[in-house]
Design a protein around this motif. Structure first.
Motif, PDB file in Angstrom:
ATOM      1  N   LEU A 103       0.833  -1.206   0.000  1.00 46.64           N
ATOM      2  CA  LEU A 103       0.000   0.000   0.000  1.00 46.64           C
ATOM      3  C   LEU A 103       0.868   1.256   0.000  1.00 46.64           C
ATOM      4  O   LEU A 103       0.592   2.212  -0.740  1.00 46.64           O
ATOM      5  N   ALA A 104       1.909   1.272   0.812  1.00 42.91           N
ATOM      6  CA  ALA A 104       2.801   2.430   0.871  1.00 42.91           C
ATOM      7  C   ALA A 104       3.516   2.620  -0.463  1.00 42.91           C
ATOM      8  O   ALA A 104       3.635   3.748  -0.951  1.00 42.91           O
ATOM      9  N   ASP A 105       3.967   1.527  -1.073  1.00 48.93           N
ATOM     10  CA  ASP A 105       4.619   1.615  -2.388  1.00 48.93           C
ATOM     11  C   ASP A 105       3.659   2.170  -3.434  1.00 48.93           C
ATOM     12  O   ASP A 105       4.044   2.990  -4.268  1.00 48.93           O
ATOM     13  N   ALA A 106       2.415   1.709  -3.408  1.00 51.36           N
ATOM     14  CA  ALA A 106       1.419   2.184  -4.374  1.00 51.36           C
ATOM     15  C   ALA A 106       1.164   3.680  -4.180  1.00 51.36           C
ATOM     16  O   ALA A 106       1.063   4.434  -5.156  1.00 51.36           O
ATOM     17  N   GLU A 107       1.078   4.134  -2.954  1.00 50.82           N
ATOM     18  CA  GLU A 107       0.850   5.554  -2.672  1.00 50.82           C
ATOM     19  C   GLU A 107       2.050   6.389  -3.123  1.00 50.82           C
ATOM     20  O   GLU A 107       1.885   7.448  -3.725  1.00 50.82           O
ATOM     21  N   SER A 132       4.157   5.590  -5.479  1.00 53.17           N
ATOM     22  CA  SER A 132       4.153   5.574  -6.945  1.00 53.17           C
ATOM     23  C   SER A 132       3.134   6.564  -7.499  1.00 53.17           C
ATOM     24  O   SER A 132       3.405   7.262  -8.468  1.00 53.17           O
ATOM     25  N   ARG A 133       1.980   6.641  -6.864  1.00 53.23           N
ATOM     26  CA  ARG A 133       0.953   7.583  -7.301  1.00 53.23           C
ATOM     27  C   ARG A 133       1.455   9.018  -7.160  1.00 53.23           C
ATOM     28  O   ARG A 133       1.324   9.828  -8.079  1.00 53.23           O
ATOM     29  N   LYS A 134       2.057   9.326  -6.011  1.00 56.86           N
ATOM     30  CA  LYS A 134       2.579  10.674  -5.791  1.00 56.86           C
ATOM     31  C   LYS A 134       3.704  10.996  -6.769  1.00 56.86           C
ATOM     32  O   LYS A 134       3.774  12.102  -7.303  1.00 56.86           O
ATOM     33  N   ARG A 135       4.590  10.032  -7.008  1.00 52.56           N
ATOM     34  CA  ARG A 135       5.699  10.244  -7.939  1.00 52.56           C
ATOM     35  C   ARG A 135       5.170  10.474  -9.353  1.00 52.56           C
ATOM     36  O   ARG A 135       5.631  11.363 -10.072  1.00 52.56           O
ATOM     37  N   ALA A 136       4.184   9.688  -9.754  1.00 50.21           N
ATOM     38  CA  ALA A 136       3.598   9.852 -11.095  1.00 50.21           C
ATOM     39  C   ALA A 136       2.924  11.214 -11.229  1.00 50.21           C
ATOM     40  O   ALA A 136       3.041  11.876 -12.275  1.00 50.21           O
ATOM     41  N   GLU A 137       2.251  11.665 -10.196  1.00 50.66           N
ATOM     42  CA  GLU A 137       1.599  12.984 -10.224  1.00 50.66           C
ATOM     43  C   GLU A 137       2.643  14.093 -10.334  1.00 50.66           C
ATOM     44  O   GLU A 137       2.489  15.029 -11.112  1.00 50.66           O
ATOM     45  N   ARG A 138       3.729  13.974  -9.557  1.00 49.93           N
ATOM     46  CA  ARG A 138       4.804  14.972  -9.616  1.00 49.93           C
ATOM     47  C   ARG A 138       5.457  14.968 -11.004  1.00 49.93           C
ATOM     48  O   ARG A 138       5.693  16.025 -11.590  1.00 49.93           O
ATOM     49  N   ASP A 139       5.714  13.775 -11.543  1.00 49.12           N
ATOM     50  CA  ASP A 139       6.311  13.670 -12.879  1.00 49.12           C
ATOM     51  C   ASP A 139       5.396  14.272 -13.941  1.00 49.12           C
ATOM     52  O   ASP A 139       5.861  14.931 -14.866  1.00 49.12           O
TER      53      ASP A 139
END
Length: 177
Positions: A43-47, A49-56
């Motif tokens: 769950l932490a990895d998925a969150e 990844s979501r934040k990183r994708a949004e920033r990217d």
């Protein structure tokens, strides 16, 4: 006749079954704890990844045009040089041409501004800032302080809050006495 191995009685069998059940229960608890830990990490990895994708995505939207903007800067410089090189005589003889170059430069400036590219336009007398300016030469100039801009060769540009190209300037060194 006497037995070498007496058979276990019911109480001993119950104790053995309780021990086996306790061992199985401990193993199941350990497995549950391990699976819960793995689940929480996933769950932490998925969150993340979501934040990183949004920033990217935001950075790509904001800074994705960096290469194109850098490639357009020489066009801006050349149009500006063409206008600066035009004498009064040229301006009267080729007024329509000069007006066309001026309009093209203004349109290019408007498009660049629309996409977050803003000029850094230092003037003689400003203080040299290594974050925004690139010193092309140093010269002692009477009446100036060390670190003052004495000449501007090319304007610099920012893309939003990032430096796209520093302004190229000449800087005063400590005047000779």
């Amino acid at each position: 006749m006497a037995q070498d191995n007496p058979s276990p009685d019911a109480a001993e069998i119950g104790e053995i079954e309780d021990f086996i059940e306790a061992e199985e229960l401990d193993a199941l608890r350990a497995e549950r704890d391990e699976l819960r830990d793995r689940f929480m990490r996933a769950l932490a990895d998925a969150e993340n990844s979501r934040k990183r994708a949004e920033r990217d995505r935001r950075e790509a939207e904001q800074y994705g045009s960096t290469r194109l903007a850098r490639d357009l800067l020489p066009v801006f410089d050349n149009l500006k040089r063409a206008l600066d090189a035009a004498t009064d005589e040229t301006r009267t003889q080729a007024a329509a041409l000069i007006e066309g170059v001026d309009l093209t430069l203004r349109e290019l400036t408007n498009v660049m501004t629309k996409h977050g590219v803003t000029p850094i336009s230092p003037v003689a007398g400003d203080t040299f800032d290594p974050q925004l300016h690139q010193a092309m030469f140093e010269a002692p100039v009477p009446g100036t302080k060390a670190g003052q801009i004495i000449q501007v060769m090319t304007e610099g540009f920012m893309l939003h809050d990032r430096l796209l190209r520093p302004a190229q300037v000449g800087v005063s060194s400590t005047p000779a006495n």
